[in-house]
Write an enzyme that holds these catalytic residues in place. Structure first.
Site, PDB file in Angstrom:
ATOM      1  N   CYS A 181       5.621   0.810  -0.190  1.00 52.42           N
ATOM      2  CA  CYS A 181       4.645   0.073  -1.006  1.00 52.42           C
ATOM      3  C   CYS A 181       4.918   0.281  -2.486  1.00 52.42           C
ATOM      4  CB  CYS A 181       3.224   0.480  -0.649  1.00 52.42           C
ATOM      5  SG  CYS A 181       2.987   2.246  -0.447  1.00 52.42           S
ATOM      6  N   GLU A 235      -5.109   1.838   0.562  1.00 55.14           N
ATOM      7  CA  GLU A 235      -3.924   1.623  -0.274  1.00 55.14           C
ATOM      8  C   GLU A 235      -3.156   0.498   0.385  1.00 55.14           C
ATOM      9  OE1 GLU A 235      -0.164   1.336  -1.081  1.00 55.14           O
ATOM     10  OE2 GLU A 235      -0.104   3.268  -0.045  1.00 55.14           O
TER      11      GLU A 235
END
Length: 431
Positions: free
Chosen positions: A211, A177
């Site tokens: 994020c 990720e």
């Protein structure tokens, strides 16, 4: 008191407010460790059919080798999950945390050991990413990579795996990720108060160092004047400072490099025609690396801060013609290479459905009338595709299934003793 210890370590180590540290280092970490057990059981329960006289089964073996877990600074829970989920499935793990999260990682390891994890299952290793990473990626025993961090680092690791592919015992599982340029798109029917709150929380909680944090906003021309006022008023009221003060909304960014990135973006906006600072814009590194929550407005939808990840408390808004909703959907989808999180705000159901379809691949986590941060384990499995990662969905069985190598077993209770099949017997009627 492990809960208070690990929350305090996260506050001090990563400059998180008490609220942000609690929902990370306590709540989310606990959820990962509890829900992952349930997900593991569901995987194990997935078994093939067995016909009479035969027992068919799947054995979910750990990978043959070790899993290299690389965790970022911004979430203590991510470190506990990147290392803990492969270990839960029986794997040996080498865990390299970010150097800027070394203290919190230490206490996560203490909790593992206190819970009874044997030595040698999860191996916490401190040091430079290059030194540890090069050794791990060169090992023939590398069985998997569990990564959260920047897109360039992940791509570099993937390239190294490709270069080394012939030397590995198995093809390594690669789960990552990475970055995001997460959006909030407002339809002309959106509620301004809801929209402003989502931008402030989604962009500035934990200094925008998530994020999933919103860093580009598409605001319709009919709402922008009022939205601009709301943002300016709310941002000016946000308290920034020592996270030991529980009334603080924001702390410092993580290090000198992060400070420089935000400073450069703010200075660029000030110096660029067609861009302006709507709120915030200050920064000070005299004692800690503090950057004010900053809202930039631009007339250029391709302005750098609309396209590139900054990973800090800077969000850029582009005001679109309220009559060009369809064109704006296309713009949102094509502006940045990432596809992690995004949100649409609208009171028009048809507009929501249109955005849902048009932005199908623009975000792995898509929010309707909510900020694009705050995914909860077991409720919103997390991850995105394109340049944002492999979309293996942390907080779900889809992640855990990557850390097993199934073996199919067929056991026959009464094996045949004659090689001939019934069709091979002589035809009695033809005699």
């Amino acid at each position: 008191p492990w809960r208070s210890t690990i929350v305090a370590a996260t506050m001090l180590n990563q400059s998180k407010t008490v609220h942000q540290a609690e929902i990370d280092a306590a709540c989310e970490l606990i959820d990962f460790w509890r829900f992952n057990v349930e997900f593991m059981v569901r995987i194990y329960e997935e078994q093939p059919l067995s016909s009479p006289g035969v027992w068919n089964r799947l054995e979910y073996r750990p990978l043959e080798g070790f899993v290299f877990a690389v965790s970022p600074f911004n979430f203590t829970a991510i470190g506990g999950n990147l290392s803990g989920s492969p270990a839960l499935l029986g794997n040996t793990v080498v865990w390299k945390p970010a150097s800027t999260a070394a203290l919190a990682a230490h206490y996560v390891m203490c909790v593992f050991r206190e819970a009874g994890l044997p030595d040698g299952v999860i191996n916490l290793v401190y040091g430079s990413g290059a030194t540890i990473g090069d050794a791990a990626l060169a090992s023939p025993e590398l069985a998997g990579i569990h990564f959260t961090g920047s897109t360039p680092v992940f791509q570099s690791m993937w390239k190294s795996v490709g270069d080394n592919i012939a030397r590995y015992r198995n093809y390594p599982r690669i789960v990552g990720e990475t970055g995001g340029k997460d959006f909030i798109l407002a339809h002309p029917s959106a509620d301004v108060d809801e929209l402003a709150t989502a931008i402030v929380r989604g962009s500035f909680e934990y200094q925008g160092q998530k994020c999933s944090a919103s860093s580009r906003v598409y605001a319709p021309s009919n709402l922008w004047p009022e939205l601009r006022e709301r943002l300016a008023a709310q941002v000016s009221s946000l308290k920034m400072g020592d996270v030991g003060d529980f009334t603080t909304f924001m702390g410092a960014v993580i290090d000198k490099g992060a400070f420089a990135t935000q400073k450069e973006a703010i200075d660029e906006a000030r110096a660029t025609k067609g861009a302006e600072i709507v709120a915030g814009g200050g920064y000070d590194d005299s004692e800690g690396y503090f950057v004010e929550p900053t809202v930039i407005a631009t007339k250029d939808p391709q302005f750098r801060t609309m396209r590139e990840e900054l990973f800090g408390p800077v969000v850029t808004a582009f005001v679109y013609d309220e009559k060009r909703w369809d064109d704006t959907l296309e713009l949102v989808d094509e502006t940045a290479p990432y596809a992690l999180t995004g949100a649409v705000f609208a009171d028009d159901r048809a507009a929501i459905e249109q955005a849902h379809q048009a932005l199908r691949y623009a975000a792995g986590n898509f929010y309707v009338n909510d900020k694009p941060t705050g995914a909860v384990v077991g409720q919103q499995p997390f991850g995105g595709a394109r340049a944002s990662g492999t979309n293996d969905k942390a907080g779900s069985l889809w992640n855990l299934i990557r850390w097993v190598s199934p073996r199919t077993i067929k056991e026959t209770f009464v094996p045949p003793t004659d090689h001939r099949y019934p069709s091979m017997d002589p035809d009695v009627d033809s005699r």
